[in-house]
Structures are given as structure tokens and as C-alpha cells.
Design a protein around this motif. Structure first.
Motif, PDB file in Angstrom:
ATOM      1  N   GLY A 137       0.827  -1.206   0.000  1.00 26.82           N
ATOM      2  CA  GLY A 137       0.000   0.000   0.000  1.00 26.82           C
ATOM      3  C   GLY A 137       0.857   1.249   0.000  1.00 26.82           C
ATOM      4  O   GLY A 137       2.049   1.209  -0.345  1.00 26.82           O
ATOM      5  N   GLU A 138       0.239   2.346   0.433  1.00 30.70           N
ATOM      6  CA  GLU A 138       0.900   3.655   0.338  1.00 30.70           C
ATOM      7  C   GLU A 138       1.670   3.989   1.627  1.00 30.70           C
ATOM      8  O   GLU A 138       2.895   3.990   1.632  1.00 30.70           O
ATOM      9  CB  GLU A 138      -0.210   4.685   0.084  1.00 30.70           C
ATOM     10  N   ALA A 139       0.950   4.236   2.685  1.00 32.59           N
ATOM     11  CA  ALA A 139       1.557   4.635   3.966  1.00 32.59           C
ATOM     12  C   ALA A 139       0.529   4.403   5.066  1.00 32.59           C
ATOM     13  O   ALA A 139      -0.669   4.404   4.800  1.00 32.59           O
ATOM     14  CB  ALA A 139       1.945   6.109   3.926  1.00 32.59           C
ATOM     15  N   PRO A 140       0.991   4.230   6.296  1.00 38.49           N
ATOM     16  CA  PRO A 140       0.025   4.010   7.384  1.00 38.49           C
ATOM     17  C   PRO A 140      -0.868   5.220   7.600  1.00 38.49           C
ATOM     18  O   PRO A 140      -0.455   6.357   7.375  1.00 38.49           O
ATOM     19  CB  PRO A 140       0.909   3.798   8.610  1.00 38.49           C
ATOM     20  N   GLU A 143      -4.818   4.853  12.419  1.00 39.05           N
ATOM     21  CA  GLU A 143      -5.044   3.599  13.139  1.00 39.05           C
ATOM     22  C   GLU A 143      -3.814   2.688  13.018  1.00 39.05           C
ATOM     23  O   GLU A 143      -3.380   2.061  13.993  1.00 39.05           O
ATOM     24  CB  GLU A 143      -6.294   2.923  12.530  1.00 39.05           C
ATOM     25  N   GLU A 144      -3.249   2.630  11.800  1.00 38.13           N
ATOM     26  CA  GLU A 144      -2.057   1.800  11.565  1.00 38.13           C
ATOM     27  C   GLU A 144      -0.883   2.321  12.403  1.00 38.13           C
ATOM     28  O   GLU A 144      -0.108   1.552  12.957  1.00 38.13           O
ATOM     29  CB  GLU A 144      -1.679   1.821  10.074  1.00 38.13           C
ATOM     30  N   ASP A 145      -0.775   3.661  12.484  1.00 42.92           N
ATOM     31  CA  ASP A 145       0.304   4.283  13.251  1.00 42.92           C
ATOM     32  C   ASP A 145       0.160   3.925  14.736  1.00 42.92           C
ATOM     33  O   ASP A 145       1.141   3.638  15.423  1.00 42.92           O
ATOM     34  CB  ASP A 145       0.222   5.806  13.049  1.00 42.92           C
ATOM     35  N   PRO A 150       0.137  -2.548   9.182  1.00 43.61           N
ATOM     36  CA  PRO A 150      -0.508  -1.945   8.014  1.00 43.61           C
ATOM     37  C   PRO A 150      -1.948  -2.418   7.829  1.00 43.61           C
ATOM     38  O   PRO A 150      -2.297  -3.546   8.206  1.00 43.61           O
ATOM     39  CB  PRO A 150       0.359  -2.428   6.841  1.00 43.61           C
ATOM     40  N   PHE A 151      -2.752  -1.549   7.263  1.00 44.03           N
ATOM     41  CA  PHE A 151      -4.128  -1.870   6.869  1.00 44.03           C
ATOM     42  C   PHE A 151      -4.951  -2.492   8.006  1.00 44.03           C
ATOM     43  O   PHE A 151      -5.491  -3.584   7.878  1.00 44.03           O
ATOM     44  CB  PHE A 151      -4.127  -2.797   5.635  1.00 44.03           C
ATOM     45  N   VAL A 152      -5.028  -1.772   9.106  1.00 43.24           N
ATOM     46  CA  VAL A 152      -5.908  -2.226  10.198  1.00 43.24           C
ATOM     47  C   VAL A 152      -7.087  -1.275  10.413  1.00 43.24           C
ATOM     48  O   VAL A 152      -7.948  -1.526  11.237  1.00 43.24           O
ATOM     49  CB  VAL A 152      -5.131  -2.417  11.531  1.00 43.24           C
ATOM     50  N   SER A 177       2.598  -4.862   3.272  1.00 46.52           N
ATOM     51  CA  SER A 177       3.439  -3.753   3.734  1.00 46.52           C
ATOM     52  C   SER A 177       3.037  -2.473   2.992  1.00 46.52           C
ATOM     53  O   SER A 177       2.034  -2.457   2.279  1.00 46.52           O
ATOM     54  CB  SER A 177       4.922  -4.078   3.511  1.00 46.52           C
ATOM     55  N   ASN A 178       3.809  -1.434   3.157  1.00 45.88           N
ATOM     56  CA  ASN A 178       3.553  -0.141   2.518  1.00 45.88           C
ATOM     57  C   ASN A 178       4.842   0.406   1.917  1.00 45.88           C
ATOM     58  O   ASN A 178       5.935   0.056   2.373  1.00 45.88           O
ATOM     59  CB  ASN A 178       3.061   0.874   3.557  1.00 45.88           C
ATOM     60  N   VAL A 179       4.711   1.320   0.971  1.00 46.90           N
ATOM     61  CA  VAL A 179       5.905   1.993   0.424  1.00 46.90           C
ATOM     62  C   VAL A 179       6.566   2.834   1.523  1.00 46.90           C
ATOM     63  O   VAL A 179       7.772   2.803   1.705  1.00 46.90           O
ATOM     64  CB  VAL A 179       5.520   2.900  -0.776  1.00 46.90           C
ATOM     65  N   TYR A 255      -6.930  -0.579  -7.563  1.00 41.84           N
ATOM     66  CA  TYR A 255      -7.423   0.554  -6.785  1.00 41.84           C
ATOM     67  C   TYR A 255      -7.159   0.332  -5.300  1.00 41.84           C
ATOM     68  O   TYR A 255      -7.256  -0.787  -4.789  1.00 41.84           O
ATOM     69  CB  TYR A 255      -8.927   0.733  -6.984  1.00 41.84           C
ATOM     70  N   HIS A 256      -6.870   1.436  -4.615  1.00 45.89           N
ATOM     71  CA  HIS A 256      -6.649   1.383  -3.170  1.00 45.89           C
ATOM     72  C   HIS A 256      -8.012   1.233  -2.475  1.00 45.89           C
ATOM     73  O   HIS A 256      -8.983   1.887  -2.873  1.00 45.89           O
ATOM     74  CB  HIS A 256      -5.981   2.682  -2.724  1.00 45.89           C
ATOM     75  N   PRO A 257      -8.114   0.401  -1.435  1.00 47.40           N
ATOM     76  CA  PRO A 257      -9.415   0.245  -0.759  1.00 47.40           C
ATOM     77  C   PRO A 257      -9.973   1.548  -0.192  1.00 47.40           C
ATOM     78  O   PRO A 257     -11.195   1.708  -0.128  1.00 47.40           O
ATOM     79  CB  PRO A 257      -9.142  -0.772   0.347  1.00 47.40           C
TER      80      PRO A 257
HETATM   81  N1  URA Z   1      -3.540   2.901   3.575  1.00 42.94           N
HETATM   82  C1  URA Z   1      -2.376   2.365   3.154  1.00 42.94           C
HETATM   83  O1  URA Z   1      -1.961   2.573   2.025  1.00 42.94           O
HETATM   84  N2  URA Z   1      -1.707   1.593   4.002  1.00 42.94           N
HETATM   85  C2  URA Z   1      -2.127   1.324   5.220  1.00 42.94           C
HETATM   86  O2  URA Z   1      -1.451   0.614   5.939  1.00 42.94           O
HETATM   87  C3  URA Z   1      -3.342   1.889   5.635  1.00 42.94           C
HETATM   88  C4  URA Z   1      -4.024   2.686   4.802  1.00 42.94           C
END
Ligand code: URA
Length: 284
Positions: A137-140, A143-145, A150-152, A177-179, A255-257
Motif C-alpha cells: 500500500g501507500e503509507a500508514p 489507526e495503523e500508526d 498496516p491496513f488495520v 506492507s507499505n511503500v 485501486y486502493h481500498p
Molecule cells: N492505507 C495504506 O496505504 N496503508 C495502510 O497501511 C493503511 C491505509
């Protein structure tokens, strides 16, 4: 809220009110009393050096009983440079790692600049190490932080539901993971300088995770890993290859969720893309 209300309200109630109003960050340690800010001088309020008959007569006309500050011009601050160790240091730190654990430690020790300093956690990965499918994905987000995975958050829950519908899960056969491993403040799209700095780490991450297939979620991930300027609408659903450490890995942008949550009518494309990933994985 007025100053007296702030002073006379129980702090826990006040905090609950701020949260209900959407505040999710404590930005400054010191509170700022905006009501005490200097009123802007307008032609009407500026002192006149030499009273004229006209200015004298203006004192006779009714004036507002309070000074109205009016809109204040806010100068845009220049984009701050990333005060990090930079891409060259990231390249050598990532290349020195021989395992995922070493890479995670290297990222935690890396000077990720302002972004890392404002983040609560370095969000490395979640899911099954050694899984055939790796999602990037992109970045936390917030919530992820907070959780450190990632992606929680909301988009992660949609991702989990989509994976489950396709017979996959992070507990079984998906690694995520994320970039960028640090949350950009305000959930902004990460700056290009940050993406460039983090790229050696996510490339090495994919190399060490050795997936058969990489699913890139969203434009930031796809553009960074494919080194392209093309947008996600054109890229999604197209089979690509990542060339990492001399090994070619099948990959596809989708596509990103988080985008699907805002544009639910596009979910059918995402579903189609996920089924294509599943078919390709079965053939590898
Ligand atoms: N969006 C992202 O791209 N990554 C995550 O971990 C959460 C949201």
C-alpha cells in the motif's frame, strides 16, 4: 468554545468534545488563545496622524463597539525539506540486510526525518511471511500508526473482506506492507522526497519476502514501484513485472481500498483485479 467555557469545563469532558469534533492530534503543547490575537488594522481602525475635518467627522459616526479582526491573510509556508539520512543511506542500509528481521531493525534505526519523528510507530508489515502474494500500500494512517501494523483501519477492513471473498487472508497466504512505513501527518499523500527515500527499503522488502506476485494498491504504490508517471486509472488491472535484485516478479496495480470506500461503484473493477491475481497465482 469561548475561553471561559474552556476554563470552566472538566478536562475529560473537554477532551471528549474535541474528539467528537474530529480532533485526532495534539499539535502544540501550549494552548493558544485565538481571542487575544492582534486585530488587523484596517483603514477604519488605523490611527490618523493629522486629524482632518473629514476624520473628525468620522468619529461622530457610529463605530462598531468591538474591534473585528476580520479574515487574516495566512502566508503558505514553504514545503519543509526532509531532514533524513536520504536515499543513498537508505540504499546502503537496505542492501546490508539479509533477512526481514534485519530489514525491520534497519528501518527502525534509520533517520526517517520529520515524518518518522512525528509517527508513533514504524509500520513494517503484517500477514504471513513467505506468502505467495505480497500487497504493498501507500503509507500508514492514524489507526495503523497507533497499532503498528498496516491496513488495520477502515480501508484494511475492506481489504480483508475482499481477500476473504477470494479465499485469501493475511493469516494464511497474504503478506502486507507499505511503500512508506511512517504515517504522514494529516494522512497526506507522502511527498515525492519521502517516497524516494523509502523506495530502497520497500524494494529490498519485496526481494527478501520473495512473493510470487505483488499487488500494488493505489497510485502512490504503483507509480513508485513501477517508476512511472501513469495514473492508477490507466495502470489498474494491467499485468506488470518488477525487476528486483535480478529477479522478475509478477505484479499488478489495483485501486486502493480507501478509494473504493469513497467510490463504491468501482468495487467491481477491484473484484475483477483480485480474481485475476488469484488466477495468475494458481498458474505460477
Ligand atoms: N492505507 C495504506 O496505504 N496503508 C495502510 O497501511 C493503511 C491505509
Amino acid at each position: 468554545m469561548t475561553t471561559s467555557l474552556v476554563e470552566n469545563t472538566d478536562p475529560a469532558t473537554l477532551l471528549a468534545w474535541y474528539v467528537a469534533m474530529g480532533a485526532d492530534e495534539a499539535i502544540e503543547g501550549e494552548t493558544v488563545d485565538r481571542f487575544k490575537s492582534e486585530p488587523v488594522q484596517t483603514a477604519a481602525t488605523a490611527p490618523q496622524s493629522r486629524p482632518t475635518s473629514a476624520s473628525h467627522s468620522s468619529t461622530l459616526t457610529p463605530q462598531p463597539s468591538h474591534s473585528v479582526a476580520g479574515p487574516r491573510k495566512v502566508e503558505a509556508r514553504p514545503v519543509q525539506a526532509v531532514v533524513g539520512a536520504g536515499q543513498a543511506a537508505a540504499e546502503s542500509a537496505a542492501a546490508a540486510c539479509q533477512t526481514l528481521d534485519e530489514l525491520e531493525e534497519a528501518l527502525k534505526a534509520f533517520d526517517g526525518g520529520l515524518l518518522k519523528r512525528s509517527a508513533k510507530n514504524t509500520v513494517f508489515s503484517d500477514g504471513t511471511r513467505g506468502a505467495p502474494l505480497m500487497i504493498v500500500g501507500e503509507a500508514p494512517g492514524a489507526e495503523e500508526d497507533r497499532v503498528g501494523k498496516p491496513f488495520v483501519g477502515a480501508s484494511g477492513q475492506l481489504l480483508d473482506r475482499m481477500l476473504a471473498a477470494a479465499g485469501m487472508s493475511r493469516d494464511k497466504n497474504v503478506y502486507i506492507s507499505n511503500v512508506v512505513p511512517w504515517r504522514p501527518l494529516g494522512n497526506r499523500t507522502p511527498d515525492q522526497a519521502v517516497i524516494t527515500m523509502c523506495l530502497p527499503f520497500i524494494r529490498r522488502h519485496i526481494e527478501l519476502a520473495e512473493p510470487k506476485f505483488v499487488l500494488m494498491l493505489g497510485g502512490v504504490s504503483a507509480k513508485a514501484l513501477l517508476n512511472t508517471e501513469e495514473g492508477i486509472t490507466r495502470l489498474r488491472g494491467r499485468m506488470k513485472e518488477l525487476d528486483l535484485g535480478g529477479r522478475k516478479i509478477a505484479a499488478m496495480p489495483a485501486y486502493h481500498p480507501a478509494y473504493l470506500l469513497r467510490q463504491p461503484h468501482l468495487k467491481s473493477f477491484a473484484w475483477r483485479d483480485l480474481l485475476a491475481v488469484k488466477r495468475t497465482l494458481a498458474s505460477l
